[in-house]
Design an enzyme around this catalytic site. Structure first.
Site, PDB file in Angstrom:
ATOM      1  N   ILE A 168       0.837  -1.203   0.000  1.00  0.00           N
ATOM      2  CA  ILE A 168       0.000   0.000   0.000  1.00  0.00           C
ATOM      3  C   ILE A 168       0.868   1.247   0.000  1.00  0.00           C
ATOM      4  O   ILE A 168       0.632   2.198  -0.758  1.00  0.00           O
ATOM      5  CB  ILE A 168      -0.938  -0.002   1.220  1.00  0.00           C
ATOM      6  CG1 ILE A 168      -1.884  -1.197   1.169  1.00  0.00           C
ATOM      7  CG2 ILE A 168      -1.746   1.296   1.282  1.00  0.00           C
ATOM      8  CD1 ILE A 168      -2.631  -1.441   2.467  1.00  0.00           C
ATOM      9  N   ARG A 216      -3.975   1.526  11.369  1.00  0.00           N
ATOM     10  CA  ARG A 216      -4.802   1.077  12.476  1.00  0.00           C
ATOM     11  C   ARG A 216      -4.878   2.193  13.516  1.00  0.00           C
ATOM     12  O   ARG A 216      -3.897   2.889  13.769  1.00  0.00           O
ATOM     13  CB  ARG A 216      -4.241  -0.196  13.114  1.00  0.00           C
ATOM     14  CG  ARG A 216      -4.529  -1.466  12.316  1.00  0.00           C
ATOM     15  CD  ARG A 216      -6.017  -1.785  12.306  1.00  0.00           C
ATOM     16  NE  ARG A 216      -6.334  -3.045  11.639  1.00  0.00           N
ATOM     17  CZ  ARG A 216      -6.654  -3.148  10.358  1.00  0.00           C
ATOM     18  NH1 ARG A 216      -6.682  -2.064   9.597  1.00  0.00           N
ATOM     19  NH2 ARG A 216      -6.961  -4.334   9.834  1.00  0.00           N
ATOM     20  N   ASP A 275      -9.352   7.302   8.848  1.00  0.00           N
ATOM     21  CA  ASP A 275     -10.215   6.193   8.436  1.00  0.00           C
ATOM     22  C   ASP A 275     -10.307   5.134   9.520  1.00  0.00           C
ATOM     23  O   ASP A 275     -11.138   4.240   9.443  1.00  0.00           O
ATOM     24  CB  ASP A 275      -9.678   5.570   7.135  1.00  0.00           C
ATOM     25  CG  ASP A 275     -10.618   4.534   6.548  1.00  0.00           C
ATOM     26  OD1 ASP A 275     -11.814   4.856   6.381  1.00  0.00           O
ATOM     27  OD2 ASP A 275     -10.167   3.414   6.262  1.00  0.00           O
ATOM     28  N   GLU A 301     -13.697   1.380  17.476  1.00  0.00           N
ATOM     29  CA  GLU A 301     -14.563   1.386  16.295  1.00  0.00           C
ATOM     30  C   GLU A 301     -15.806   0.555  16.563  1.00  0.00           C
ATOM     31  O   GLU A 301     -15.702  -0.527  17.142  1.00  0.00           O
ATOM     32  CB  GLU A 301     -13.799   0.836  15.084  1.00  0.00           C
ATOM     33  CG  GLU A 301     -12.626   1.712  14.692  1.00  0.00           C
ATOM     34  CD  GLU A 301     -11.896   1.212  13.448  1.00  0.00           C
ATOM     35  OE1 GLU A 301     -12.383   0.258  12.795  1.00  0.00           O
ATOM     36  OE2 GLU A 301     -10.833   1.776  13.117  1.00  0.00           O
ATOM     37  N   HIS A 350     -13.654   3.529   8.338  1.00  0.00           N
ATOM     38  CA  HIS A 350     -12.792   2.368   8.101  1.00  0.00           C
ATOM     39  C   HIS A 350     -13.196   1.646   6.806  1.00  0.00           C
ATOM     40  O   HIS A 350     -13.377   0.426   6.784  1.00  0.00           O
ATOM     41  CB  HIS A 350     -12.833   1.393   9.276  1.00  0.00           C
ATOM     42  CG  HIS A 350     -11.652   0.469   9.306  1.00  0.00           C
ATOM     43  ND1 HIS A 350     -11.199  -0.132  10.451  1.00  0.00           N
ATOM     44  CD2 HIS A 350     -10.819   0.035   8.326  1.00  0.00           C
ATOM     45  CE1 HIS A 350     -10.161  -0.903  10.192  1.00  0.00           C
ATOM     46  NE2 HIS A 350      -9.902  -0.828   8.891  1.00  0.00           N
ATOM     47  N   ALA A 358     -10.479   0.723   2.090  1.00  0.00           N
ATOM     48  CA  ALA A 358     -10.114  -0.439   1.277  1.00  0.00           C
ATOM     49  C   ALA A 358     -11.310  -1.095   0.602  1.00  0.00           C
ATOM     50  O   ALA A 358     -11.154  -2.059  -0.143  1.00  0.00           O
ATOM     51  CB  ALA A 358      -9.400  -1.477   2.133  1.00  0.00           C
TER      52      ALA A 358
END
Length: 316
Positions: free
Chosen positions: A148, A228, A252, A257, A276, A279
């Protein structure tokens, strides 16, 4: 060969797996509670990773291999996996296209002042004085130089950016002008207009970004976290944003969460939030299954899968 799939996928993808591998028996059970009665006979489990527990691994007495159709492994029950010597592979590398696009798109929306234009549109306001800037020619630090990070740097090069990579080893990677070790990050932060965090959650990365990092960044720097949430001390980041030590944060991922309703991040003007999903695209599962199929061919031939093998002691 009994393959238990707890990762939700579209019908056509299920049918493709069954057709391509007639020598295997696929059982698609979602959620994990539906799969639990079948765990003892599973040779392979295909999962997103967050649904498995140590108890599940204990029940899966025939389990030889876990395919995690995501890159994040921070919720995996590695204690039992190590004890039972189970092979783990993941879908590392499938996120690079969509997540690198996320970076460029989000940086552009801040620099091109897109929220203001949308607000003006809703209010029927025609204002040519709204400030617009260019991301071209800036300096980007990417913390995490895997697939990434490298693709993000490659796209940044299309905007003539200087790219600096930071990782555990500091090894030179494609598309980076310079590469450094994690412990050298503080020294490089003053150079960055954009700081992109792609770190996984491991004991070594726990709250790696602290108050000192935000104080060291430029006042007009943008911090983007799509790694993360646990890699950032969220409370200290919020204080840095309140004190305008950095210009903007694009987030993100979060320590908790879903992001709690009472979090001050929701109402901060210098923060952009996404749930999140940097992706998430329609190409996600097909790319993950491409990796699984390559490994499954080896596995069915009596070989050990070789693509994206995880070291469970390191967690990645």
């Amino acid at each position: 060969m009994y393959i238990l799939v707890t990762a939700r996928m579209k019908t056509y993808l299920r049918e493709q797996l069954v057709e391509k591998f007639p020598e295997a028996t696929f059982d698609f059970k979602y959620p994990i509670t539906e799969a639990e009665p079948h765990l003892p006979k599973a040779d392979v489990i295909v999962t997103y990773g967050e649904d498995l527990t140590n108890e599940h691994i204990e029940q899966a007495e025939n389990l030889k291999w876990i395919m995690v159709v995501s890159a994040g492994l921070d919720q995996m029950p590695f204690e039992k996996i190590i004890e039972k010597n189970i092979l783990v592979t993941n879908a590392r590398g499938i996120h690079k296209i969509q997540m690198s696009e996320y970076v460029i798109g989000m940086l552009l929306q801040v620099y091109r002042n897109l929220p203001t234009f949308l607000e003006n549109q809703h209010k029927h306001v025609y204002d040519k004085r709204v400030k617009i800037e260019e991301i071209s020619g800036k300096t980007m630090i990417v913390v995490g130089t895997g697939a990434i990070g490298q693709e993000t740097a490659r796209k940044a090069k299309a905007f003539d950016m200087k790219t600096i990579g930071v990782s555990r080893t500091g090894a030179k990677k494609d598309h980076f002008d310079e590469c450094y070790k994690n412990e050298e990050l503080l020294n490089k932060l003053p150079e960055a207009d954009f700081v992109i965090n792609v770190l996984p959650a491991t004991p070594d990365t726990e709250k790696m970004f602290k108050a000192d990092h935000f104080k060291t960044m430029k006042e007009d720097a943008i911090f983007l976290n799509m790694g993360r949430g646990t890699t950032v001390d969220e409370e200290q980041m919020i204080e840095a944003l309140r004190d305008n030590e950095i210009r903007h944060a694009i987030l993100d991922v979060f320590e908790t969460e879903p992001l709690p309703e009472e979090s001050p991040l929701w109402d901060m003007e210098n923060v952009t939030l996404t749930p999140h999903n940097s992706a998430v695209t329609s190409g996600y599962m097909p790319r993950a299954l491409d990796i699984f199929e390559k490994n499954l061919k080896q596995f069915l031939n009596g070989e050990e899968p070789s693509v994206n093998v995880i070291d469970p002691k390191r967690g990645y």
